[in-house]
Scaffold this motif. Sequence first.
Motif, PDB file in Angstrom:
ATOM      1  N   ILE A 153       3.253   4.029  -8.158  1.00  9.67           N
ATOM      2  CA  ILE A 153       1.823   4.046  -7.817  1.00  9.67           C
ATOM      3  C   ILE A 153       1.205   2.675  -8.062  1.00  9.67           C
ATOM      4  N   GLU A 154       1.625   2.024  -9.142  1.00  6.63           N
ATOM      5  CA  GLU A 154       1.083   0.702  -9.428  1.00  6.63           C
ATOM      6  C   GLU A 154       1.447  -0.285  -8.322  1.00  6.63           C
TER       7      GLU A 154
ATOM      8  N   GLN B 111       2.118   0.554  -5.216  1.00  7.37           N
ATOM      9  CA  GLN B 111       1.332   0.957  -4.044  1.00  7.37           C
ATOM     10  C   GLN B 111      -0.123   0.546  -4.203  1.00  7.37           C
ATOM     11  N   ARG B 112      -0.642   0.695  -5.442  1.00  9.78           N
ATOM     12  CA  ARG B 112      -2.028   0.304  -5.672  1.00  9.78           C
ATOM     13  C   ARG B 112      -2.227  -1.183  -5.410  1.00  9.78           C
ATOM     14  N   ALA B 113      -1.260  -1.998  -5.858  1.00 11.56           N
ATOM     15  CA  ALA B 113      -1.359  -3.444  -5.630  1.00 11.56           C
ATOM     16  C   ALA B 113      -1.345  -3.752  -4.132  1.00 11.56           C
ATOM     17  N   GLU B 114      -0.466  -3.044  -3.399  1.00  9.08           N
ATOM     18  CA  GLU B 114      -0.396  -3.262  -1.951  1.00  9.08           C
ATOM     19  C   GLU B 114      -1.691  -2.837  -1.268  1.00  9.08           C
ATOM     20  N   LEU B 115      -2.197  -1.671  -1.658  1.00  2.00           N
ATOM     21  CA  LEU B 115      -3.434  -1.180  -1.050  1.00  2.00           C
ATOM     22  C   LEU B 115      -4.620  -2.059  -1.417  1.00  2.00           C
ATOM     23  N   THR B 116      -4.632  -2.537  -2.673  1.00  7.52           N
ATOM     24  CA  THR B 116      -5.718  -3.426  -3.086  1.00  7.52           C
ATOM     25  C   THR B 116      -5.713  -4.705  -2.265  1.00  7.52           C
TER      26      THR B 116
END
Length: 454
Positions: free
Chosen positions: A253-254, A256-261
């Motif tokens: 998730i981290e 993915q979160r970095a990618e989405l951010t």
Amino acid sequence: MPDKLIGGKQPPWAIVVLPEDSVVEFEALLRPGLERHFTRVEFVSTEGASDLHQGEYDAAIVIGDPPNHLSRNLNVLQFGGSFLAVDPQAIPGLSHDDPAWSRWRLFWFDGPTAKQFRISQAAIDGGLAALAEATLRPAEGVRYKHLDWQLINGSAAELPVHTALTPFLVDSAGRVLAARLQRGDTPDDGELWCLPADAANAVEEWVAAAIRHWRAAGQEAFADADAWTEDPSWTTHIEDRSTSEYRTRLDAIEVQRAELTAELEGLLAAREDARRQADSNERRLLTAQGPELVEEVSAALGRLGFEVIDADTLPQHSNGRKQEDLRITDEAWTCLVEIKGYAKGNAKTGDLLQLGKAVTVFVLHEQREPDAQWYVVNQSFQMPPADRPEPFAGAREEVEIFAGNNGLVIDTRALFTLDKDVQAGVLTPLDARRMLREARGVLRYPSGSEEGGA
């Protein structure tokens, strides 16, 4: 040699304060769960709380009204009650010699209901979002209480109490439904967590959340609370597997979160770039006057497929006498365009007369009438576009005469929307040109935007 402590246990210790007729019932219900978090738990009635040496304890869980006194070292979780366990004398910023301290108390107040609520950033940062949503949000249509300070005696005094609350949940009017605050202004003073009565159904969950917060805040009494149960030496196989799955998923998730951010940051930058581009281009139809407005009207008409000529460059205007601003053609069809912008004023009939003179000059040089004459106006542009009046709203007769001479008044708001629809593919450039060529009077676009028609 240090003194020997008799009867001591490792902290944290807790007092549970209950109404007299509820002590036995709640003790049976709550003791097993609370003993997972505290090494000593003492259940007392509201009246019996004063029989304890409260300074030996680290936390108090209060259901209903608090006792008249709770030691200021205690961290307090209070569920419901009519007033809160805050000693006004201990409010940060007040001197104990200040007579104002006795005038204020923190209460639960009835208020109007709302349908929208907001979990605060403090609750989100503290990992309380899910718990707050599950236990604090009132049911639809149910009246609820909110926190506020009340002057209980004397005259009003300057008291910076409202800033002391750190909300967990607020309604759409900003009323606080749950919060925490300091019970005093010294390092040894505890906190008060003010929670609605219904949240008492999740006492253990709130206790666990509060302990995590106090531990993170560096309160020594809670440093080792529950710590041994997280030691891998004393966790079960199922716990280990669940922890491993959790950490693996958390790592994913981290990432993915970095990618989405990064993606969102790129989209936000693109949106800001589009906004700047619009401010420098199309939105000038709604904000500019003079040469900038003429330039943008010319660009918009060009995007619709018209051939656009700056009239000042025509040989017959080389004597410096200004006529129309633009001359546009669509194959053999020719139109004279006058463009005006007014920050505060509205469209002027005198501008129509100026355009009429340009038509006269055109006839003199071309030996024929132009096919159309357009008056494009960006009026009252210091107002938001939606609040601006329609051009010539009170000059219907002048508009009818202008329409009879193949005249069309174009509000730049209509031109902006027309240009946008063409760029979006809602309307073809050919259909847009055909509509403008056939329109007379005041352009209505979209067609149902105002009474009347093109």
